[in-house]
Scaffold this motif. Sequence first.
Motif, mmCIF file in Angstrom:
data_model
loop_
_atom_site.group_PDB
_atom_site.id
_atom_site.type_symbol
_atom_site.label_atom_id
_atom_site.label_comp_id
_atom_site.label_asym_id
_atom_site.label_seq_id
_atom_site.Cartn_x
_atom_site.Cartn_y
_atom_site.Cartn_z
ATOM 1 N N VAL A 1 -24.358 0.000 -30.531
ATOM 2 C CA VAL A 1 -23.759 1.017 -29.667
ATOM 3 C C VAL A 1 -24.725 1.369 -28.546
ATOM 4 O O VAL A 1 -24.338 1.488 -27.384
ATOM 5 C CB VAL A 1 -23.405 2.285 -30.469
ATOM 6 N N GLN A 2 -25.977 1.518 -28.910
ATOM 7 C CA GLN A 2 -26.984 1.851 -27.911
ATOM 8 C C GLN A 2 -27.092 0.756 -26.842
ATOM 9 O O GLN A 2 -27.080 1.050 -25.642
ATOM 10 C CB GLN A 2 -28.335 2.036 -28.590
ATOM 11 N N LEU B 1 -24.496 1.613 -18.549
ATOM 12 C CA LEU B 1 -25.240 2.481 -17.643
ATOM 13 C C LEU B 1 -25.857 1.677 -16.500
ATOM 14 O O LEU B 1 -25.775 2.084 -15.336
ATOM 15 C CB LEU B 1 -26.335 3.212 -18.426
ATOM 16 N N LEU C 1 -22.099 19.486 -19.298
ATOM 17 C CA LEU C 1 -21.685 18.344 -20.120
ATOM 18 C C LEU C 1 -22.749 17.258 -20.146
ATOM 19 O O LEU C 1 -23.030 16.667 -21.202
ATOM 20 C CB LEU C 1 -20.362 17.773 -19.600
ATOM 21 N N ALA C 2 -23.341 16.992 -19.000
ATOM 22 C CA ALA C 2 -24.380 15.961 -18.947
ATOM 23 C C ALA C 2 -25.519 16.316 -19.883
ATOM 24 O O ALA C 2 -26.047 15.456 -20.608
ATOM 25 C CB ALA C 2 -24.882 15.804 -17.512
ATOM 26 N N ILE D 1 -29.314 7.095 -29.904
ATOM 27 C CA ILE D 1 -28.772 5.994 -29.109
ATOM 28 C C ILE D 1 -28.989 6.232 -27.620
ATOM 29 O O ILE D 1 -28.211 5.769 -26.787
ATOM 30 C CB ILE D 1 -27.264 5.793 -29.363
ATOM 31 N N SER D 2 -30.041 6.940 -27.293
ATOM 32 C CA SER D 2 -30.287 7.212 -25.882
ATOM 33 C C SER D 2 -30.549 5.921 -25.116
ATOM 34 O O SER D 2 -31.326 5.079 -25.552
ATOM 35 C CB SER D 2 -31.486 8.143 -25.732
ATOM 36 N N PRO D 3 -29.890 5.758 -23.974
ATOM 37 C CA PRO D 3 -30.112 4.567 -23.159
ATOM 38 C C PRO D 3 -31.278 4.734 -22.187
ATOM 39 O O PRO D 3 -31.540 3.840 -21.394
ATOM 40 C CB PRO D 3 -28.788 4.418 -22.406
ATOM 41 N N LEU E 1 -22.461 10.658 -17.789
ATOM 42 C CA LEU E 1 -22.933 11.468 -18.916
ATOM 43 C C LEU E 1 -21.880 12.484 -19.360
ATOM 44 O O LEU E 1 -21.670 12.691 -20.562
ATOM 45 C CB LEU E 1 -24.231 12.191 -18.535
ATOM 46 N N ASN F 1 -24.294 0.791 -24.570
ATOM 47 C CA ASN F 1 -24.419 1.907 -23.658
ATOM 48 C C ASN F 1 -25.386 1.614 -22.528
ATOM 49 O O ASN F 1 -25.146 1.975 -21.376
ATOM 50 C CB ASN F 1 -24.922 3.136 -24.435
ATOM 51 N N ILE F 2 -26.475 0.974 -22.872
ATOM 52 C CA ILE F 2 -27.465 0.629 -21.852
ATOM 53 C C ILE F 2 -26.851 -0.304 -20.818
ATOM 54 O O ILE F 2 -27.020 -0.112 -19.599
ATOM 55 C CB ILE F 2 -28.699 -0.034 -22.505
ATOM 56 N N LEU G 1 -24.324 9.149 -12.188
ATOM 57 C CA LEU G 1 -24.951 9.311 -13.501
ATOM 58 C C LEU G 1 -24.403 10.541 -14.203
ATOM 59 O O LEU G 1 -24.099 10.508 -15.414
ATOM 60 C CB LEU G 1 -26.466 9.433 -13.312
ATOM 61 N N GLU H 1 -19.442 10.887 -21.486
ATOM 62 C CA GLU H 1 -19.976 10.638 -22.818
ATOM 63 C C GLU H 1 -19.935 11.902 -23.661
ATOM 64 O O GLU H 1 -19.639 11.851 -24.859
ATOM 65 C CB GLU H 1 -21.415 10.135 -22.716
ATOM 66 N N LEU I 1 -26.375 1.837 -35.536
ATOM 67 C CA LEU I 1 -25.838 2.229 -34.236
ATOM 68 C C LEU I 1 -26.524 1.513 -33.081
ATOM 69 O O LEU I 1 -26.215 1.755 -31.930
ATOM 70 C CB LEU I 1 -25.963 3.746 -34.051
ATOM 71 N N ALA J 1 -24.586 15.562 -23.354
ATOM 72 C CA ALA J 1 -24.643 14.123 -23.638
ATOM 73 C C ALA J 1 -26.063 13.726 -24.040
ATOM 74 O O ALA J 1 -26.263 12.945 -24.980
ATOM 75 C CB ALA J 1 -24.174 13.318 -22.428
#
Lengths: 180, 180
Positions: free
Chosen positions: B117-118, B125, A143-144, A156-158, B143, B121-122, B139, B146, B114, A147
């Motif tokens: 949203v990012q 996290l 799942l990770a 939208i990667s953090p 993920l 999310n940051i 972590l 998500e 988006l 994601a």
Amino acid sequence: MSKKAQITVSQIIQAALSVAADKGAGKVTLDAVAKAAGVSKGGLIYHFPSKEALISAMVQHLLDEADCRREQQTQLEQSTLAALLQTRASFTRQIAGNTAMAILAAAAEQPALLKPVQQHNIAMLQQVQAEHQQSPQALLLFLASEALVFHDLLQISPFTEQERIDLEQLLVQQARELQA
Amino acid sequence: MSKKAQITVSQIIQAALSVAADKGAGKVTLDAVAKAAGVSKGGLIYHFPSKEALISAMVQHLLDEADCRREQQTQLEQSTLAALLQTRASFTRQIAGNTAMAILAAAAEQPALLKPVQQHNIAMLQQVQAEHQQSPQALLLFLASEALVFHDLLQISPFTEQERIDLEQLLVQQARELQA
DNA sequence: TTTACTGTACCAACCAGTCGGTTTTTTGTG
DNA sequence: CACAAAAAACCGACTGGTTGGTACAGTAAA
């Protein structure tokens, strides 16, 4: 279908992918794809009778490509999961531009077009579960990794590039240790 | 902005969400939203000068709502992570119809929409990472959760309803044990 | 002869955004 | 409170542009 026709079909799909990547998911129009493929609109319609057919072919092409790469990687790893994670780590960003917008175009156009993706996912998951006796940790790794793919998909990667690389290696490492 | 105008704005956003959920991301047109909101097109444009503004407001509304619920849940849990996972477990499917297509509409329209949203999310996290001293397992849980959201988003979940529920509880459980 | 196109012209549907005008609400003033 | 002026909220027909798809006559290759 003749050999030349096969080439044309392939060119059209590639063109559709690059249009999606360059212009965005919302700009995948028949005219744009035809132009990018160096084909007349009539020619495009000849092979793909509707936009839906075209996008469906795009999705299928991406799945086939992913399958192919994973199979190769499987011979280098001890488990399907490790091969899957390693494949994603190696190629995700490289093909992200193409894939992301293509999938997105499909989803926005008609969610049903993603059904092959879902079935593909189910098959992957079952294989992983079977190999690791329903281990929750294996599922978590799976799942990770998904994601991370989705993050690329929607841009939208953090994570920073480096964090991302480290993380992918961490996932692969844990997958390898799972059965050791 | 008068009170009535605020209500109208709210109605329009709700209408936009329900159009996205009912008809699909690609069908969120100004006319459709106006009709669903019981407002003329002119009235809609008066409050949202462009489609982009409307979709941006939709996204922001969803983020605010999610924030609100998570804050409430935070008071019942020991960690931000546990609260986050529990919130998602409780509400994801309930609001999935709305959220999914809205986000998708934004993404297809213009990926830049988006960005909030990012950033959201940051922030999430970072808070999780800080609370758990960069624990890889935390972590992973983040993920994995998500991934479940994204599955709903694109309607490609490989899990049955029951598997999904069990999985969500597993995540919450592991999050709670993480700091115990 | 069939398959695989090209090129162009065309169409109906759709869609974001405009604009002139109307109604409702607020506000300033006695 | 009364009332008019001003401002905000809203209406809906219309416009210009785009898009998916059609139609079809003609051409080149397999």
